[in-house]
Design an enzyme around this catalytic site. Sequence first.
Site, PDB file in Angstrom:
ATOM      1  N   HIS A 412       0.823  -1.217   0.000  1.00 32.90           N
ATOM      2  CA  HIS A 412       0.000   0.000   0.000  1.00 32.90           C
ATOM      3  C   HIS A 412       0.860   1.271   0.000  1.00 32.90           C
ATOM      4  CE1 HIS A 412       0.111   0.220   4.555  1.00 32.90           C
ATOM      5  NE2 HIS A 412       0.110   1.499   4.266  1.00 32.90           N
ATOM      6  N   ASP A 466      -0.448  -7.411   1.503  1.00 33.04           N
ATOM      7  CA  ASP A 466       0.116  -6.053   1.528  1.00 33.04           C
ATOM      8  C   ASP A 466       1.638  -6.112   1.697  1.00 33.04           C
ATOM      9  OD1 ASP A 466       0.395  -3.354   1.633  1.00 33.04           O
ATOM     10  OD2 ASP A 466      -0.456  -3.112   3.645  1.00 33.04           O
ATOM     11  N   GLY A 558       2.603   6.076   8.948  1.00 32.97           N
ATOM     12  CA  GLY A 558       4.020   6.388   8.719  1.00 32.97           C
ATOM     13  C   GLY A 558       4.930   5.242   9.107  1.00 32.97           C
ATOM     14  N   SER A 560       3.998   2.167   8.322  1.00 28.53           N
ATOM     15  CA  SER A 560       3.685   1.155   7.314  1.00 28.53           C
ATOM     16  C   SER A 560       4.919   0.732   6.540  1.00 28.53           C
ATOM     17  CB  SER A 560       2.681   1.730   6.321  1.00 28.53           C
ATOM     18  OG  SER A 560       1.425   1.735   6.905  1.00 28.53           O
ATOM     19  N   GLY A 561       4.973  -0.554   6.214  1.00 25.74           N
ATOM     20  CA  GLY A 561       6.096  -1.079   5.441  1.00 25.74           C
ATOM     21  C   GLY A 561       7.261  -1.492   6.315  1.00 25.74           C
TER      22      GLY A 561
HETATM   23  C1  4AZ Z   1      -1.178   3.613   8.567  1.00 25.11           C
HETATM   24  O1  4AZ Z   1      -2.045   4.439   8.340  1.00 25.11           O
HETATM   25  C2  4AZ Z   1      -1.353   2.688   9.731  1.00 25.11           C
HETATM   26  N1  4AZ Z   1      -2.383   0.649  14.128  1.00 25.11           N
HETATM   27  C3  4AZ Z   1      -0.400   1.752  10.011  1.00 25.11           C
HETATM   28  C4  4AZ Z   1      -0.559   0.901  11.081  1.00 25.11           C
HETATM   29  C5  4AZ Z   1      -1.669   0.999  11.858  1.00 25.11           C
HETATM   30  C6  4AZ Z   1      -2.640   1.959  11.612  1.00 25.11           C
HETATM   31  C7  4AZ Z   1      -2.473   2.797  10.539  1.00 25.11           C
HETATM   32  C8  4AZ Z   1      -1.828   0.061  13.013  1.00 25.11           C
HETATM   33  O2  4AZ Z   1      -0.173   3.529   7.875  1.00 25.11           O
END
Ligand code: 4AZ
Length: 614
Positions: A412, A466, A558, A560-561
């Site tokens: 994503h 993902d 932020g 993520s990944g």
């Molecule tokens: C995001 O928006 C995100 N609580 C990543 C992880 C989590 C929530 C949102 C897990 O990238």
Amino acid sequence: MEEICGYYSPSDPLSFLSSRNVMLVTLVTSEKGNYPGIRAHVSQVLKGGAGMKCGGKIVGPQGAFMTPNFPNYYPPNTECEWKIEVPAGKWISVIFSKFLLFEPGQNGKDCTKDYVAVNSKKLCGEKVGQVAETISSNVATIRFVSDRSFVDRGFNATFKAIDSLDPCPKMFQCKNQLCMDLKLKCDGWNDCGDMSDELNCKCNESDLQCKNGLCKPMFWQCDGVNDCGDNTDELNCGCKADQFLCLNSACVLKKKRCDGRNDCGDGSDELDCGRTTSTSCSDVTYKCKNQMCINKQNPECDGTRDCADGSDEENCGECSPPPPPSSHLHLHHLHPHTSTISILTPPPSPSSHLHHLYCGQRLLRFKGSRIVGGQDAELGEFPWQVSLHVKAYGHVCGASVISRRWLVTAAHCVQDDGKIKFSQPRTWEAHLGLHTQRMPGKAVVKLGLKQVIPHPYYNAYTYDNDIALMELAGDVAFSDYIQPICLPAAQHVFPSGTTVSITGWGATREGGSAASVLQKAQVRIINATVCNRLMSNQITSRMLCAGILSGGVDACQGDSGGPLSSLASPASEGGRSFLAGVVSWGDGCARRNKPGIYSTVTKFRGWIKEKTGV
Ligand code: 4AZ
């Protein structure tokens, strides 16, 4: 007053107030690194100004009072006395919402140094959560005393008139005298702080009755974590006391474990039976490169050569030799006139020229060992952590180093969004070895990308699959601050309840701003069935849940990944970190009963190998 280090944003500056006309500020720097340093403004404030005032008479049904300068440090050698008076016939409830009166040499009981006295009852030390005191009169004297040495931040308090017969109207009174919403009684959470809202509960049907009298949410049963405190929520989890729980959830008699026969049906009763042997292949066995299967769980990179061809120790870093059993120099005398010398590599140290051969190991040593509810990581503590920058914008996502050439991130993160072509390699710059955003030290390597490969089955609506791979434009040199994390084999098991680490520069609270210094936190792997129930059936087998169900600790926007790093138990040699998951999504951040959702890396092991050769 305080010893501080790290990075503080100019938009959220630190402030200190000295109670005299002198303040000593000492800057101490180590030999490592150059940093911009500090800039501070100094101003004088009127002695005895508003913030310094304390004590006096407060009359009325409610009110508030605090130590001088709160939340800054109170001055030494100070005495304040508040006289409180509420309407006649009423009692007084005083709530300290912060209570910070720490002083070395004071044990919190004798209160011989800095203290607060509520009438004659002395309180001191640092208290977690709220502190309540009830005075069975409509007048009270509160005295705060600080001695000549050591100061802390003090307290802020409110008081209100209460009815002696009903001190917590329409609420539940905790043993520590706090008043709690009735809904919070017997809900499985220690809301009072002293557990009194969770004792003597008649559990309702949706709750689990612990033997010690506590009630816990039913979905905590058999999740691998001792939530009751007496382990009763983890007993008889599907199997009787004399039975063994198979990986496929079947139960077999314990005595059938390791008897050489596949009683579970999936062969899991024959795993980890002491001696690793070849066995017929199944979903739970580990397949060696020579296609033979072995009956050991998680044998890869554990320092023992389990496969006859040694392949279980092969992908522990590029061209890694099987780590030897000890760190001495051994001479094997094969023949009276010839001897082979094998240099048994010690655990890598910063000076070791061999250290690029390893995966999942830190080269720097640590004393003990944003993310919401985390703390600053140490330099080099998570050397596989990458910050993915969109050129000219800055940090957007995290990623993990898996080899000199390849990174793993979330699919994503690499989906086009209007004009921004996140799917294009030229959009990105990977920052490796980074600790503090916008403060690139010498350890940081910035590299462009050659390729971005999102998983072909990534589903942007469900976040299924993902995961994405990124090929760096060139090979990166490993260092103390840049190291690959180990990839788990497809059969690797990360049991529920295992403590794992999350790291990132994401938001430090839901809807909040990103962290400057890399944040770390520990969460636990949560049983997939439990998680699916908590997350309204949105969890697929390509998703892994981890979190702290009481809330407060989680990955966030932020992050993520980035990696969900699992440190193989110290008992298994090497203590390597494996990439258990990739930060993917969640229902907000750090909410109660809403774990973070991660892509299950084991499910993609074959795909990663196919695309990267790693
Ligand atoms: C995001 O928006 C995100 N609580 C990543 C992880 C989590 C929530 C949102 C897990 O990238």
